[in-house]
Design a protein around this motif. Structure first.
Motif, PDB file in Angstrom:
ATOM      1  N   GLY A 156       0.815  -1.214   0.000  1.00 47.93           N
ATOM      2  CA  GLY A 156       0.000   0.000   0.000  1.00 47.93           C
ATOM      3  C   GLY A 156       0.847   1.261   0.000  1.00 47.93           C
ATOM      4  N   ILE A 157       1.930   1.259   0.778  1.00 44.64           N
ATOM      5  CA  ILE A 157       2.826   2.416   0.803  1.00 44.64           C
ATOM      6  C   ILE A 157       3.539   2.570  -0.528  1.00 44.64           C
ATOM      7  CG2 ILE A 157       4.864   3.411   1.906  1.00 44.64           C
ATOM      8  CD1 ILE A 157       4.044   1.992   4.479  1.00 44.64           C
ATOM      9  N   LEU A 158       4.007   1.476  -1.098  1.00 48.74           N
ATOM     10  CA  LEU A 158       4.717   1.533  -2.378  1.00 48.74           C
ATOM     11  C   LEU A 158       3.838   2.089  -3.485  1.00 48.74           C
ATOM     12  CD1 LEU A 158       6.571  -1.909  -2.246  1.00 48.74           C
ATOM     13  CD2 LEU A 158       7.650   0.339  -2.156  1.00 48.74           C
ATOM     14  N   ASN A 159       2.540   1.841  -3.409  1.00 46.19           N
ATOM     15  CA  ASN A 159       1.612   2.334  -4.429  1.00 46.19           C
ATOM     16  C   ASN A 159       1.358   3.837  -4.326  1.00 46.19           C
ATOM     17  OD1 ASN A 159       1.351  -0.271  -5.404  1.00 46.19           O
ATOM     18  ND2 ASN A 159      -0.532  -0.699  -4.269  1.00 46.19           N
ATOM     19  N   THR A 160       1.843   4.457  -3.241  1.00 44.94           N
ATOM     20  CA  THR A 160       1.563   5.874  -3.011  1.00 44.94           C
ATOM     21  C   THR A 160       2.332   6.783  -3.965  1.00 44.94           C
ATOM     22  OG1 THR A 160       1.223   5.381  -0.663  1.00 44.94           O
ATOM     23  CG2 THR A 160       1.534   7.684  -1.250  1.00 44.94           C
ATOM     24  N   SER A 161       3.513   6.366  -4.396  1.00 42.67           N
ATOM     25  CA  SER A 161       4.343   7.236  -5.236  1.00 42.67           C
ATOM     26  C   SER A 161       5.185   6.394  -6.192  1.00 42.67           C
ATOM     27  CB  SER A 161       5.262   8.105  -4.365  1.00 42.67           C
ATOM     28  OG  SER A 161       6.225   8.781  -5.147  1.00 42.67           O
ATOM     29  N   LYS A 162       5.405   6.927  -7.386  1.00 42.10           N
ATOM     30  CA  LYS A 162       6.261   6.252  -8.354  1.00 42.10           C
ATOM     31  C   LYS A 162       7.727   6.265  -7.922  1.00 42.10           C
ATOM     32  CE  LYS A 162       3.329   7.137 -12.393  1.00 42.10           C
ATOM     33  NZ  LYS A 162       3.240   7.777 -13.738  1.00 42.10           N
ATOM     34  N   ARG A 163       8.061   7.161  -6.993  1.00 42.41           N
ATOM     35  CA  ARG A 163       9.443   7.244  -6.521  1.00 42.41           C
ATOM     36  C   ARG A 163       9.673   6.378  -5.292  1.00 42.41           C
ATOM     37  NH1 ARG A 163      12.664  12.360  -8.500  1.00 42.41           N
ATOM     38  NH2 ARG A 163      14.108  10.610  -8.583  1.00 42.41           N
ATOM     39  N   PHE A 164       8.654   5.625  -4.860  1.00 43.00           N
ATOM     40  CA  PHE A 164       8.808   4.658  -3.780  1.00 43.00           C
ATOM     41  C   PHE A 164       9.257   3.327  -4.387  1.00 43.00           C
ATOM     42  CE2 PHE A 164       5.669   6.645  -0.500  1.00 43.00           C
ATOM     43  CZ  PHE A 164       6.565   7.697  -0.326  1.00 43.00           C
ATOM     44  N   LEU A 165      10.403   2.838  -3.943  1.00 43.72           N
ATOM     45  CA  LEU A 165      10.980   1.611  -4.482  1.00 43.72           C
ATOM     46  C   LEU A 165      11.172   0.583  -3.378  1.00 43.72           C
ATOM     47  CD1 LEU A 165      13.763   3.272  -6.690  1.00 43.72           C
ATOM     48  CD2 LEU A 165      11.455   2.606  -7.406  1.00 43.72           C
ATOM     49  N   LEU A 166      11.055  -0.687  -3.721  1.00 39.49           N
ATOM     50  CA  LEU A 166      11.249  -1.769  -2.768  1.00 39.49           C
ATOM     51  C   LEU A 166      12.746  -1.980  -2.530  1.00 39.49           C
ATOM     52  CD1 LEU A 166       9.496  -3.877  -1.224  1.00 39.49           C
ATOM     53  CD2 LEU A 166       9.976  -5.461  -3.092  1.00 39.49           C
ATOM     54  N   VAL A 167      13.134  -2.096  -1.273  1.00 38.07           N
ATOM     55  CA  VAL A 167      14.536  -2.370  -0.953  1.00 38.07           C
ATOM     56  C   VAL A 167      14.901  -3.756  -1.487  1.00 38.07           C
ATOM     57  CG1 VAL A 167      16.207  -2.755   0.901  1.00 38.07           C
ATOM     58  CG2 VAL A 167      14.526  -0.914   1.100  1.00 38.07           C
ATOM     59  N   PRO A 168      15.985  -3.880  -2.259  1.00 35.64           N
ATOM     60  CA  PRO A 168      16.395  -5.197  -2.764  1.00 35.64           C
ATOM     61  C   PRO A 168      16.695  -6.163  -1.618  1.00 35.64           C
ATOM     62  CG  PRO A 168      17.600  -3.438  -3.869  1.00 35.64           C
ATOM     63  CD  PRO A 168      16.874  -2.806  -2.728  1.00 35.64           C
TER      64      PRO A 168
END
Length: 456
Positions: free
Chosen positions: A24-36
């Motif tokens: 849900g947080i990742l969907n908030t912004s295109k600049r939010f990326l998942l930590v590898p």
């Protein structure tokens, strides 16, 4: 004296993980990326990539490793082997108090999962000290406890600092809890993860990061490492910021560089070398080659420090009385720091022995050099001084002691053909006027002007 006053904490925003999910947080912004994420079996390669690209990583599954000490990572083990009392901070009003460890754990277990009036526990957005590399291992959880991490990559530190200023905040004061909504508007990428049991979070040097805890209690183990790249970033980028915001240095970066150079010198001297008339030392061991290249980089970094610390050639600067040793930088118990900005004093400073209050005089004895009012050369140039304004230049040791270590390292490096263009110290010193030399000239001008005014 070392009387630096830290910034006054400001009130911080309530923040709650209620209804949070990682996706849900990742969907908030295109600049939010998942930590590898990588498996713990690939930890060595992951750390190499992490140190190269400055992007946060997580090594997962460590709790499944055969040697995981499960019985040691529990509150009960901590109660039996840890301190009886701990200092506890209320993250909402910045007050600290001492609690018995057992009581703190019981209160944490009894606390409701969410409290609308309080929010969750957190650390405000900050960078790890002096561009060090951070490691944070979640080694115990209860009731699905976890932590949400928000991190930037190393290269985005300047942008993050500027963005905080648009929010009327100072990142390096570490007093602002940034919201998800504010991060979504940031002009840089934000790496996000939910840390769970067995997750080792690798925090890059200068990464701006904030942690919000979720659910039941967790126990984490954290530590920092200082790499050569970290030392370079600290010296050229972080220490000027610390001076600006009057933040104590803590890690003593210049001393670390100096003592590292001494250690490398010992390693170089012990290297086996083969010589002939046509060629210098021939090395085939990759570890030896790394020692050579690392020492070369350290030497050039230390030359920058020497330039800043060098006194005017025509002045004889007094120095503190220290035991004769190549390791004679002030130790942890007698470290000096600027009484205004908190900068660590490695070699050069200005001191006044008169502007010391009676309460600060040791047993009413005469104030000795090193116990007076101390200002770093940078602060002195910027106009900061003691009450009487009569400050005098000082150094921690004879400058030739530092030069001697530097020149010996340069001589050892010159034996190896892989090292090209070793800089000459005289050329470095002649390339520009360092901070301490400029401050000494300014002190002389002020003294002459004062004498002229008094004579009139």
């Amino acid at each position: 004296m070392n009387n630096v006053v830290p910034p006054t904490p400001v009130s911080v925003a309530r923040i709650s993980t209620r209804e949070w999910t990682l996706q849900g947080i990742l969907n908030t912004s295109k600049r939010f990326l998942l930590v590898p994420r990588v498996a713990h079996q690939d930890a060595t390669n992951a750390i190499a990539r992490f140190e190269e690209n400055g992007i946060p990583h997580i090594i997962e599954g460590l709790h499944n490793a055969p040697k995981w000490p499960k019985e040691d990572f529990t509150p009960e083990w901590l109660i039996a082997h840890g301190p009886k009392e701990i200092s506890v901070r209320n993250v909402h009003n910045w007050t600290d108090k001492i609690l018995p460890l057992n009581d703190f754990i019981e209160k944490s277990r009894d606390a409701p999962k969410f409290a609308d009036s309080q929010g969750d526990t957190f650390t405000p957005c900050h960078k790890d000290l002096c561009a060090s590399s951070g490691q944070n291992l979640m080694c115990y959880t209860e009731k699905d406890g976890s932590s949400f991490w928000f991190m930037t990559k190393t290269a985005d530190a300047p942008q993050a600092s500027k963005y905080f200023q648009t929010l009327n905040q100072e990142l390096d004061h570490e007093t602002h809890v940034i919201t998800v909504e504010q991060l979504a508007k940031a002009p840089f990428d934000v790496y996000i993860a939910e840390q769970k049991l067995g997750d080792l979070v690798l925090v890059p040097p200068r990464s701006c990061h904030q942690v919000v805890n979720y659910g039941g209690i967790t126990i984490k183990t954290s530590w920092s490492r200082m790499t050569l790249k970290g030392l370079e970033a600290a010296y050229y980028h972080e220490l000027p910021i610390y001076r600006r915001v009057c933040r104590p240095e803590t890690y003593r970066v210049k001393s670390t560089i100096y003592l590292s150079l001494i250690k490398q010198k010992e390693g170089l001297a012990a290297l086996p070398s083969r010589f002939n008339k046509q060629r210098n030392a021939v090395l085939v061991d990759p570890l030896q080659e790394k020692l050579i290249s690392t020492t070369d980089s350290l030497l050039r970094l230390f030359d920058s420090i020497l330039l800043e610390e060098f006194p005017p050639r025509e002045l004889k600067i007094p120095h503190l009385t220290l035991p004769p040793s190549t390791h004679s930088a002030p130790g942890p118990g007698d470290a000096l720091s600027c009484d205004f900005c908190g900068a660590d004093i490695f070699q050069s400073f200005f001191e006044c022995l008169s502007c010391v209050s009676v309460s600060e005089r040791v047993n009413g004895l005469k104030v000795c050099h090193g116990d007076g009012f101390i200002i770093c050369a940078g602060c002195y140039i910027e106009g900061r001084s003691c009450s009487c304004g009569d400050m005098h230049p000082m150094q921690c040791r004879p400058i030739q002691e530092l030069v001697g270590v530097r020149d010996k390292v340069a001589e050892l490096l010159s034996r190896h053909e892989s090292v090209k263009d070793i800089p000459q110290l005289k050329d470095t010193i002649a390339s520009g006027r360092g901070t301490f030399e400029a401050a000494c000239l300014l002190q002389k001008m002020r003294k002459n002007n004062k004498a002229s005014v008094e004579s009139c």
